[in-house]
Motif scaffolding. Structure first.
Motif, PDB file in Angstrom:
ATOM      1  N   LEU A  19       4.479   5.136  -8.368  1.00 51.17           N
ATOM      2  CA  LEU A  19       4.645   3.724  -8.460  1.00 51.17           C
ATOM      3  C   LEU A  19       5.653   3.060  -9.224  1.00 51.17           C
ATOM      4  O   LEU A  19       5.971   1.798  -8.961  1.00 51.17           O
ATOM      5  CB  LEU A  19       3.366   2.960  -8.494  1.00 51.17           C
ATOM      6  N   PHE A  32      -2.683  -3.805   0.306  1.00 46.24           N
ATOM      7  CA  PHE A  32      -1.938  -2.756   0.790  1.00 46.24           C
ATOM      8  C   PHE A  32      -1.271  -2.962   2.261  1.00 46.24           C
ATOM      9  O   PHE A  32      -1.915  -3.443   3.062  1.00 46.24           O
ATOM     10  CB  PHE A  32      -2.900  -1.404   0.859  1.00 46.24           C
ATOM     11  N   PHE A  58       7.304   3.632  -1.806  1.00 41.24           N
ATOM     12  CA  PHE A  58       6.232   2.452  -2.566  1.00 41.24           C
ATOM     13  C   PHE A  58       6.764   1.451  -3.147  1.00 41.24           C
ATOM     14  O   PHE A  58       7.407   1.531  -4.168  1.00 41.24           O
ATOM     15  CB  PHE A  58       5.673   3.511  -3.598  1.00 41.24           C
ATOM     16  N   THR A  60       6.516  -2.657  -4.530  1.00 41.70           N
ATOM     17  CA  THR A  60       5.503  -3.347  -4.993  1.00 41.70           C
ATOM     18  C   THR A  60       6.139  -4.849  -5.649  1.00 41.70           C
ATOM     19  O   THR A  60       7.106  -4.753  -6.302  1.00 41.70           O
ATOM     20  CB  THR A  60       4.889  -2.719  -6.340  1.00 41.70           C
ATOM     21  N   ILE A  73       1.543  -3.901  -2.129  1.00 38.20           N
ATOM     22  CA  ILE A  73       2.310  -2.591  -2.236  1.00 38.20           C
ATOM     23  C   ILE A  73       2.302  -2.162  -0.941  1.00 38.20           C
ATOM     24  O   ILE A  73       1.141  -1.785  -0.123  1.00 38.20           O
ATOM     25  CB  ILE A  73       1.478  -1.642  -3.275  1.00 38.20           C
ATOM     26  N   THR A  75       2.137   1.564   1.141  1.00 36.51           N
ATOM     27  CA  THR A  75       1.492   2.856   0.744  1.00 36.51           C
ATOM     28  C   THR A  75       2.328   3.849   1.518  1.00 36.51           C
ATOM     29  O   THR A  75       1.939   5.174   1.004  1.00 36.51           O
ATOM     30  CB  THR A  75       0.103   2.766   1.136  1.00 36.51           C
ATOM     31  N   ASN A  81      -0.740   9.703   0.942  1.00 33.78           N
ATOM     32  CA  ASN A  81       0.054   8.672   0.290  1.00 33.78           C
ATOM     33  C   ASN A  81      -0.926   7.837  -0.322  1.00 33.78           C
ATOM     34  O   ASN A  81      -1.050   7.171  -1.513  1.00 33.78           O
ATOM     35  CB  ASN A  81       0.706   7.937   1.014  1.00 33.78           C
ATOM     36  N   VAL A  85      -1.375   6.260  -4.253  1.00 32.60           N
ATOM     37  CA  VAL A  85      -1.207   4.947  -4.547  1.00 32.60           C
ATOM     38  C   VAL A  85      -2.796   4.725  -5.397  1.00 32.60           C
ATOM     39  O   VAL A  85      -2.690   3.965  -6.675  1.00 32.60           O
ATOM     40  CB  VAL A  85      -1.417   4.239  -3.401  1.00 32.60           C
TER      41      VAL A  85
END
Length: 289
Positions: A19, A32, A58, A60, A73, A75, A81, A85
């Motif tokens: 991440l 998510f 990924f 963010t 975020i 995923t 996955n 995460v």
């Protein structure tokens, strides 16, 4: 005892491996989304952006919406996955990344999934919103953990019996959402039901292109399953993994679905992008309410 470097992998800058995040980069309220491009579709409504990063699929971004700090975020697709995460997010808040030791005081995150899904029931129309009260795990990833005490064994057994579930497949699991988050996110326009989580898009969800299915009648059996008023309303690839891992790790989770297809009627949304955008705005307003 310190966790080994091979188990808790960090980047040279001290961030978590996949991440690319440090504790200060995330909020306690986390949305998510599957698609990395959908992160910007959520954060376009933020008042401020304080941080953004991306590694592989990924992505963010953390910022604020009407004064509330929120992280979004992406995923990617599938329960594998989600395993990455959620384990890494938990490590960020509940393991001291410098000493590699679990913290004595643990932090509980609020995880809200905004996803797209296909309805299995004719009475849940295309372009509607649905909250997953339960998640039916059909993919087996959660069996890598000690998940049995968090699964509703009565519903799981009833489903296996109803569908004549193959013993060659991972045993089904049923995991409930966070009641607190469900109450916060619900309204009169929200449908509710049990979301089935498959480990693939084609065969595992009953789609046939050139390959025959192990059980060609499985979707019909899923459609007709009913247990004490609980029916399987939709099918996707993430919710059960989110619910199961959050139960195990002590976080709160609730999945919101934009219904963009109806498998029972064979219909698909004429403007699914607008439906997803409406669900994004709905979710953000509920989080600050």
């Amino acid at each position: 005892m310190a966790i080994k470097q091979s188990e808790l992998i960090l980047n040279p800058d001290g961030s978590i491996y996949h991440l690319n995040l440090k504790p200060e980069n995330i909020a306690k309220d986390i949305i998510f989304v599957g698609d990395q491009d959908r992160v910007d579709k959520v954060t376009q409504y933020f008042d401020t952006i304080e941080f953004t990063t991306q590694k592989r699929e990924f992505k963010t971004t953390t910022g604020s919406y009407k004064g509330k700090r929120i992280t979004v975020i992406s995923t990617g697709i599938g329960p594998d996955n989600i395993d990455i995460v959620l384990n890494e997010l938990d490590a960020i808040v509940n393991i001291n990344l410098k000493t590699r030791e679990p913290k004595k005081k643990l932090t509980a995150l609020n995880i809200i999934r905004i996803g797209t899904s296909g309805s299995l029931q004719k009475n849940i129309p295309v372009d509607s919103f649905l909250v997953s009260t339960h998640a039916l795990d059909l993919n087996g990833m959660l069996h890598s953990y000690q998940i049995e005490t968090h699964s509703n064994s009565e519903i799981s057994r009833a489903y296996a019996k109803h569908t004549n579930w193959s013993p060659k497949k991972a045993a089904p699991l049923v995991i409930e959402n966070s009641q607190t988050l469900e109450e916060k996110l619900s309204s009169e326009i929200i449908y509710k039901g049990m979301t089935a989580t498959a480990g693939g898009f084609y065969g595992p969800q009953g789609r046939v292109l050139r390959l025959a299915l192990q059980d060609e009648d499985l979707n019909r059996k899923m459609d007709s399953f009913l247990y004490n008023g609980i029916q399987i309303t939709n099918l996707e690839m993430e919710t059960s993994a989110i619910y199961g891992l959050c139960k195990l790790l002590g976080h709160h989770a609730c999945s919101l679905n934009a219904i963009i297809a109806n498998r029972a009627s064979g219909t698909f949304s004429e403007d699914y992008g607008k439906v997803v955008d409406n669900l994004i705005k709905y979710t953000l307003e509920k989080l600050v309410a």
